[in-house]
Design an enzyme around this catalytic site. Structure first.
Site, PDB file in Angstrom:
ATOM      1  N   HIS A 126       0.822  -1.208   0.000  1.00 63.30           N
ATOM      2  CA  HIS A 126       0.000   0.000   0.000  1.00 63.30           C
ATOM      3  C   HIS A 126       0.861   1.266   0.000  1.00 63.30           C
ATOM      4  O   HIS A 126       0.344   2.369   0.121  1.00 63.30           O
ATOM      5  CB  HIS A 126      -0.907  -0.032   1.240  1.00 63.30           C
ATOM      6  CG  HIS A 126      -2.037   0.937   1.219  1.00 63.30           C
ATOM      7  ND1 HIS A 126      -2.201   1.913   2.186  1.00 63.30           N
ATOM      8  CD2 HIS A 126      -3.067   1.091   0.362  1.00 63.30           C
ATOM      9  CE1 HIS A 126      -3.285   2.608   1.931  1.00 63.30           C
ATOM     10  NE2 HIS A 126      -3.829   2.144   0.823  1.00 63.30           N
ATOM     11  N   LYS A 133       3.322   4.410  -1.129  1.00 69.05           N
ATOM     12  CA  LYS A 133       3.426   5.357  -2.247  1.00 69.05           C
ATOM     13  C   LYS A 133       4.718   6.140  -2.067  1.00 69.05           C
ATOM     14  O   LYS A 133       4.841   6.966  -1.161  1.00 69.05           O
ATOM     15  CB  LYS A 133       2.249   6.332  -2.276  1.00 69.05           C
ATOM     16  CG  LYS A 133       0.906   5.680  -2.551  1.00 69.05           C
ATOM     17  CD  LYS A 133       0.137   5.463  -1.293  1.00 69.05           C
ATOM     18  CE  LYS A 133      -1.216   4.845  -1.595  1.00 69.05           C
ATOM     19  NZ  LYS A 133      -1.884   4.397  -0.369  1.00 69.05           N
ATOM     20  N   ASP A 135      16.525  10.931  -8.646  1.00 72.92           N
ATOM     21  CA  ASP A 135      17.978  11.165  -8.587  1.00 72.92           C
ATOM     22  C   ASP A 135      18.556  10.995  -7.186  1.00 72.92           C
ATOM     23  O   ASP A 135      19.647  11.504  -6.895  1.00 72.92           O
ATOM     24  CB  ASP A 135      18.311  12.571  -9.106  1.00 72.92           C
ATOM     25  CG  ASP A 135      18.104  12.675 -10.615  1.00 72.92           C
ATOM     26  OD1 ASP A 135      18.030  11.629 -11.287  1.00 72.92           O
ATOM     27  OD2 ASP A 135      17.999  13.813 -11.118  1.00 72.92           O
ATOM     28  N   HIS A 153      -9.070  11.275   2.179  1.00 66.86           N
ATOM     29  CA  HIS A 153      -8.208  10.095   2.094  1.00 66.86           C
ATOM     30  C   HIS A 153      -6.892  10.291   2.855  1.00 66.86           C
ATOM     31  O   HIS A 153      -6.029   9.411   2.861  1.00 66.86           O
ATOM     32  CB  HIS A 153      -7.914   9.798   0.613  1.00 66.86           C
ATOM     33  CG  HIS A 153      -7.288   8.484   0.345  1.00 66.86           C
ATOM     34  ND1 HIS A 153      -5.978   8.351  -0.083  1.00 66.86           N
ATOM     35  CD2 HIS A 153      -7.773   7.222   0.438  1.00 66.86           C
ATOM     36  CE1 HIS A 153      -5.689   7.069  -0.249  1.00 66.86           C
ATOM     37  NE2 HIS A 153      -6.750   6.365   0.057  1.00 66.86           N
ATOM     38  N   LYS A 193      -4.018  10.455   5.630  1.00 67.90           N
ATOM     39  CA  LYS A 193      -3.628   9.655   6.802  1.00 67.90           C
ATOM     40  C   LYS A 193      -2.644  10.504   7.600  1.00 67.90           C
ATOM     41  O   LYS A 193      -1.459  10.537   7.315  1.00 67.90           O
ATOM     42  CB  LYS A 193      -2.965   8.345   6.382  1.00 67.90           C
ATOM     43  CG  LYS A 193      -3.809   7.473   5.422  1.00 67.90           C
ATOM     44  CD  LYS A 193      -3.456   7.729   4.001  1.00 67.90           C
ATOM     45  CE  LYS A 193      -3.957   6.663   3.057  1.00 67.90           C
ATOM     46  NZ  LYS A 193      -5.346   6.355   3.104  1.00 67.90           N
ATOM     47  N   ASP A 229       0.119  18.052  19.783  1.00 66.49           N
ATOM     48  CA  ASP A 229       0.607  19.235  20.507  1.00 66.49           C
ATOM     49  C   ASP A 229       1.376  20.233  19.642  1.00 66.49           C
ATOM     50  O   ASP A 229       2.203  20.997  20.148  1.00 66.49           O
ATOM     51  CB  ASP A 229       1.474  18.802  21.696  1.00 66.49           C
ATOM     52  CG  ASP A 229       0.672  18.111  22.783  1.00 66.49           C
ATOM     53  OD1 ASP A 229      -0.577  18.173  22.729  1.00 66.49           O
ATOM     54  OD2 ASP A 229       1.282  17.500  23.666  1.00 66.49           O
TER      55      ASP A 229
END
Length: 480
Positions: free
Chosen positions: A222, A224, A229, A398, A400, A405
């Site tokens: 899952h 990404k 370079d 979507h 996450k 604090d």
């Protein structure tokens, strides 16, 4: 009909044997165990097949070994940093984050997540802005382009990225693309063929060995990541597809969070890509200093933390819990799916009951109905403890993200659910910087203006139909 009793007996024996495996050999948690036993009891034959596909435990399969990490220089760096922390010799450039020494010690010891302090981070909450920047960086690449995405579609955005990759591959730039075989199951072969014909490499993670059948269906990559370079890295929630630009009628505007990173943390992102690539490809990437060309470029502290079903530990979840329990003032969470296990629920309840302002934001529409209804059931637990819950109304949420604090935060691919914590291969950036935390807080507060609040009073007015869906989904949530 004479053989029917024997057939029933055989089915019962197989079910008992499988139940024995689940309880005594797989050592699953109690919730998951009971959920699978119910499946086997009520749908014995189909349940057996479902378990073979969805239920097997791969935690003892060491996919990413210490030997590979040692060749990439990880082992030496981890041991040196651990020793410096244990002996109080580690120099912190930002004294304010010394208070979180136990958090990055946890990640370093638990996941070999090297702590870097010299990074620059740009935050994207809009898909158009993120992909404009990524494509610009791809077009400027001179040595290599490494892409890892759970979902890649050959639509307008996918074709645009493919065009760039083909152009760079023909120009002699090393191009490697790794996609998840299930997440990208609808990916056109044209995407793969075009890049390979241009001289690039494309691989699938955990591909099906039998057409239409994948016995690792439940264990998906899952993550990404994009590394350009060895100097620029991208990490976050956006996949490659037109819906992530807000072009899907079903979801409308797509609200996500992604980071563009420069600095030494890119080296750790590169290591993660290489480990995943070497698992999927026969053409291993060997250590070369040009893959680790990142140079200091700021003062943001970062750890790149990975988790997956091949590990005995739930690294990202443990990091979340540690962050929540350290909170003195507030905890802000954005997640499309909220199905916490007991340990994370306890941490959030304790925080809320002790006066910490716990705010959770979820989407107003499901992309997976069962998961959505299970999310609503768990939201009720937190409302009773005093948490605030917001329902995002401006499209699909979507992101996450977790912020504590205004000092530490985490952005990545891991949702607040069992699948992300135990089944999927995930990667998050844990950030130790007040400036970044403040920007993420500002984005969160802006999203509140686009949300409605789910109060305890409103929650209690749910219809019997919704309550039934929630109860059923919650019962099955350990195996969703």
């Amino acid at each position: 009909m004479v053989f029917m009793p024997y057939l029933v007996a055989i089915i019962m024996i197989v079910n008992i044997a499988l139940a024995f495996t689940i309880i005594f050999l797989e050592r699953k948690d109690a919730q998951s165990t009971w959920a699978w036993l119910m499946v086997l009891l009520f749908i014995p034959i189909a349940g057996f097949i479902l378990y073979l596909i969805f239920g097997r435990n791969i935690s003892k399969q060491r996919i990413f070994t210490w030997d590979t990490k040692s060749r990439l220089g990880v082992k030496k760096s981890v041991e040196a940093q651990l020793t410096a922390l244990e002996e109080n010799r580690f120099v912190f450039k930002n004294p304010a984050i010394v208070a979180y020494k136990d958090l990055y010690f946890l990640h370093l010891r638990n996941d070999d997540a090297i702590f870097t302090q010299d990074n620059h981070v740009e935050i994207f909450t809009d898909g158009k802005e993120k992909f404009t920047a990524l494509i610009d960086d791809i077009e400027k690449a001179t040595d290599h382009i490494h892409l890892l995405y759970y979902i890649i579609r050959y639509d307008q955005l996918g074709k645009r990225i493919a065009d760039c990759l083909v152009k760079k591959a023909k120009a002699g730039v090393e191009v490697r693309v790794l996609y998840d075989d299930m997440g990208s199951r609808r990916l056109s072969r044209k995407f793969v063929k075009r890049i390979r014909r241009a001289g690039g490499q494309v691989e699938a993670f955990f591909p099906s060995k039998i057409p239409k059948v994948n016995f690792k269906l439940n264990y998906r990559n899952h993550r990404k990541l994009a590394i350009i370079d060895g100097q620029i890295g991208y990490i976050g929630g956006f996949n490659i597809g037109d819906e992530y630009l807000g072009k899907a009628k079903k979801f409308g505007y797509w609200r996500d969070t992604h980071l563009r990173v420069t600095g030494d943390a890119v080296k750790n992102m590169q290591t993660r890509f290489i480990l995943d690539w070497n698992q999927a490809s026969r053409n291993d990437i060997l250590y070369d200093k040009r893959y680790y060309a990142a140079e200091p470029n700021g003062d943001v502290g970062i750890q790149i933390v990975s988790s997956g079903p091949d590990s005995d530990w739930e690294q990202i979840k443990n990091g979340y819990i540690k962050m929540i329990l350290s909170a003195k003032h507030y905890v802000y969470i954005q997640t499309p799916y909220f199905i916490p296990d007991e340990s994370l629920r306890d941490a959030l309840r304790i925080a809320a009951l002790s006066g910490v302002n716990v705010r959770i934001m979820i989407p107003n529409k499901p992309d997976h109905p069962f998961v959505y209804w299970a999310t609503l059931s768990y939201i009720g637990d937190l409302l009773n403890a005093g948490a605030e819950v917001f329902i995002y109304q401006h499209g699909f949420l979507h992101a996450k993200m977790i912020i504590v604090d205004g000092e530490i935060s985490s952005v990545g691919t891991a949702n607040i659910d069992v699948r992300s914590f135990r089944l999927n291969f995930e990667v998050n950036a844990f950030l130790y910087d007040t400036g970044i935390a403040e920007k993420l807080v500002a984005a969160f507060e802006y999203d509140i203006s686009l949300s409605t609040q789910m109060t305890k009073k409103l929650y209690e007015k749910r219809s019997l139909g919704i309550r039934f869906k929630e109860s059923l989904s919650r019962l099955l949530s350990p195996i969703l």
